[in-house]
Design a protein around this motif. Sequence first.
Motif, mmCIF file in Angstrom:
data_model
loop_
_atom_site.group_PDB
_atom_site.id
_atom_site.type_symbol
_atom_site.label_atom_id
_atom_site.label_comp_id
_atom_site.label_asym_id
_atom_site.label_seq_id
_atom_site.Cartn_x
_atom_site.Cartn_y
_atom_site.Cartn_z
ATOM 1 N N VAL A 1 -2.110 85.399 36.505
ATOM 2 C CA VAL A 1 -1.630 85.418 35.126
ATOM 3 C C VAL A 1 -1.485 83.992 34.602
ATOM 4 O O VAL A 1 -1.401 83.033 35.370
ATOM 5 C CB VAL A 1 -0.279 86.158 35.014
ATOM 6 N N ASP A 2 -1.457 83.860 33.276
ATOM 7 C CA ASP A 2 -1.195 82.574 32.633
ATOM 8 C C ASP A 2 0.298 82.494 32.349
ATOM 9 O O ASP A 2 0.818 83.198 31.478
ATOM 10 C CB ASP A 2 -1.992 82.456 31.327
ATOM 11 N N LEU A 3 0.997 81.668 33.096
ATOM 12 C CA LEU A 3 2.461 81.606 33.000
ATOM 13 C C LEU A 3 2.928 81.297 31.584
ATOM 14 O O LEU A 3 3.827 81.959 31.057
ATOM 15 C CB LEU A 3 3.003 80.551 33.980
ATOM 16 N N VAL A 4 2.329 80.315 30.938
ATOM 17 C CA VAL A 4 2.785 79.883 29.617
ATOM 18 C C VAL A 4 2.407 80.904 28.551
ATOM 19 O O VAL A 4 3.255 81.386 27.791
ATOM 20 C CB VAL A 4 2.209 78.497 29.272
ATOM 21 N N ASP A 5 1.128 81.279 28.487
ATOM 22 C CA ASP A 5 0.667 82.177 27.429
ATOM 23 C C ASP A 5 1.276 83.567 27.533
ATOM 24 O O ASP A 5 1.482 84.243 26.520
ATOM 25 C CB ASP A 5 -0.863 82.288 27.461
ATOM 26 N N GLU A 6 1.561 84.010 28.750
ATOM 27 C CA GLU A 6 2.093 85.360 28.931
ATOM 28 C C GLU A 6 3.617 85.397 29.033
ATOM 29 O O GLU A 6 4.204 86.454 29.257
ATOM 30 C CB GLU A 6 1.447 86.014 30.149
ATOM 31 N N ARG B 1 12.041 85.874 33.805
ATOM 32 C CA ARG B 1 10.793 86.637 33.785
ATOM 33 C C ARG B 1 9.888 86.168 34.921
ATOM 34 O O ARG B 1 9.467 85.016 34.943
ATOM 35 C CB ARG B 1 10.111 86.478 32.431
ATOM 36 N N ILE B 2 9.604 87.087 35.858
ATOM 37 C CA ILE B 2 8.897 86.749 37.090
ATOM 38 C C ILE B 2 7.609 87.558 37.192
ATOM 39 O O ILE B 2 7.577 88.728 36.833
ATOM 40 C CB ILE B 2 9.768 87.058 38.328
ATOM 41 N N ASN B 3 6.563 86.918 37.705
ATOM 42 C CA ASN B 3 5.339 87.631 38.060
ATOM 43 C C ASN B 3 5.042 87.352 39.527
ATOM 44 O O ASN B 3 5.207 86.222 40.000
ATOM 45 C CB ASN B 3 4.163 87.184 37.188
ATOM 46 N N ALA B 4 4.604 88.389 40.246
ATOM 47 C CA ALA B 4 4.300 88.231 41.667
ATOM 48 C C ALA B 4 3.181 89.182 42.048
ATOM 49 O O ALA B 4 2.975 90.211 41.392
ATOM 50 C CB ALA B 4 5.539 88.514 42.513
ATOM 51 N N PRO B 5 2.437 88.873 43.120
ATOM 52 C CA PRO B 5 1.431 89.817 43.624
ATOM 53 C C PRO B 5 2.092 91.144 43.985
ATOM 54 O O PRO B 5 3.249 91.176 44.431
ATOM 55 C CB PRO B 5 0.881 89.108 44.868
ATOM 56 N N PHE B 6 1.358 92.234 43.820
ATOM 57 C CA PHE B 6 1.957 93.566 43.937
ATOM 58 C C PHE B 6 2.597 93.805 45.310
ATOM 59 O O PHE B 6 3.783 94.139 45.399
ATOM 60 C CB PHE B 6 0.890 94.640 43.659
ATOM 61 N N SER B 7 1.843 93.666 46.375
ATOM 62 C CA SER B 7 2.382 93.978 47.700
ATOM 63 C C SER B 7 3.527 93.050 48.073
ATOM 64 O O SER B 7 4.559 93.497 48.600
ATOM 65 C CB SER B 7 1.277 93.893 48.757
ATOM 66 N N PHE B 8 3.366 91.770 47.815
ATOM 67 C CA PHE B 8 4.434 90.815 48.096
ATOM 68 C C PHE B 8 5.683 91.152 47.280
ATOM 69 O O PHE B 8 6.809 91.123 47.783
ATOM 70 C CB PHE B 8 3.965 89.392 47.777
ATOM 71 N N GLY B 9 5.475 91.506 46.015
ATOM 72 C CA GLY B 9 6.608 91.823 45.156
ATOM 73 C C GLY B 9 7.372 93.037 45.624
ATOM 74 O O GLY B 9 8.610 93.059 45.617
ATOM 75 N N VAL B 10 6.646 94.072 46.048
ATOM 76 C CA VAL B 10 7.288 95.313 46.492
ATOM 77 C C VAL B 10 8.001 95.122 47.823
ATOM 78 O O VAL B 10 9.166 95.516 47.992
ATOM 79 C CB VAL B 10 6.250 96.446 46.601
ATOM 80 N N HIS B 11 7.334 94.509 48.793
ATOM 81 C CA HIS B 11 7.849 94.489 50.158
ATOM 82 C C HIS B 11 8.677 93.254 50.506
ATOM 83 O O HIS B 11 9.553 93.335 51.375
ATOM 84 C CB HIS B 11 6.683 94.601 51.148
ATOM 85 N N SER B 12 8.420 92.131 49.872
ATOM 86 C CA SER B 12 9.108 90.896 50.258
ATOM 87 C C SER B 12 10.097 90.405 49.202
ATOM 88 O O SER B 12 11.217 90.008 49.535
ATOM 89 C CB SER B 12 8.074 89.789 50.528
ATOM 90 N N LEU B 13 9.682 90.440 47.932
ATOM 91 C CA LEU B 13 10.527 89.882 46.878
ATOM 92 C C LEU B 13 11.590 90.864 46.393
ATOM 93 O O LEU B 13 12.772 90.503 46.270
ATOM 94 C CB LEU B 13 9.643 89.423 45.712
ATOM 95 N N SER B 14 11.191 92.086 46.123
ATOM 96 C CA SER B 14 12.134 93.073 45.558
ATOM 97 C C SER B 14 13.392 93.279 46.403
ATOM 98 O O SER B 14 14.488 93.396 45.841
ATOM 99 C CB SER B 14 11.429 94.413 45.341
ATOM 100 N N PRO B 15 13.300 93.318 47.738
ATOM 101 C CA PRO B 15 14.533 93.498 48.518
ATOM 102 C C PRO B 15 15.534 92.358 48.363
ATOM 103 O O PRO B 15 16.728 92.540 48.622
ATOM 104 C CB PRO B 15 14.019 93.584 49.968
#
Length: 273
Positions: free
Chosen positions: A132-137, A95-109
């Motif tokens: 986000v709160d990594l543990v609580d979420e 389960r990963i959380n990332a900033p939107f633009s970074f996630g779309v353009h850099s991480l997702s590929p």
Amino acid sequence: MDRFASMEVFATVADTGSFAAAADAAGISAAMVGKHIRQLEEHLGVRLLNRTTRRQSLTDAGRDFLERTRIVLAELEAAEALAAESRAKPRGELRINAPFSFGVHSLSPLLPIYMTENPEVSVRLTLSDRVVDLVDEGYDCVFRAGLLRDSALIARGLRPLRLIACASPTYLAQHTQPKRPSDLARHTCLGFAGSALEERWTFYGDGGETIVPIVSRFSTNSGEALRQAALAGLGIVLHVEEVLADDVATGRLVHILPEWRSERPLHILYAPD
């Protein structure tokens, strides 16, 4: 004393027929074999072995207990093998959380490559520009750009995000194009709200580091909203290169100050356990 270890010693005595042979097989002393058997019998409240000077034989209770012992030890061995395999071969949901633009353009590929190399891993990616709160979420790891706040999480530094300054042709047609970072002070800039990029931009060149205070007519904590504002001609944006690459390639945005570089720290964070 470890009950599983005592059960293993008991099964070895049953297989070999004597404490001495069991001691050789287990790599311990005959006295230690005897101690394992005594403590196991005391715990169970029954005699497991009939002892003679030369050989030991199973009692009725011992035969029944040996049958169950073999099942338990086999399950324990299987569980240990499974745990070892899990360490060697990732499996389960990540389960990963990332900033939107970074996630779309850099991480997702890159995720399809990771998932191909780890076919037993499923990925649940959530993109959000809020912290986000990594543990609580319930996240396993989060990617964060910029300076980190103090926390109990483990942070692993990654390659910094390369930032480029861009503006639309419409904006540049109405304003003199900056030649050096200090020229930005006379321009309308688009700031990333809640970060140092809302107030000042840092560049590196042959002359070293240059920090430029900026005036943000429009600021937001959304990287995509910043991109859209730049495309609309609202001002100059300093954004991740991968996010703006297509816009620069198609001419929707113009890369200004190309001889100057800027970057933003990037970390992956996860809990100590």
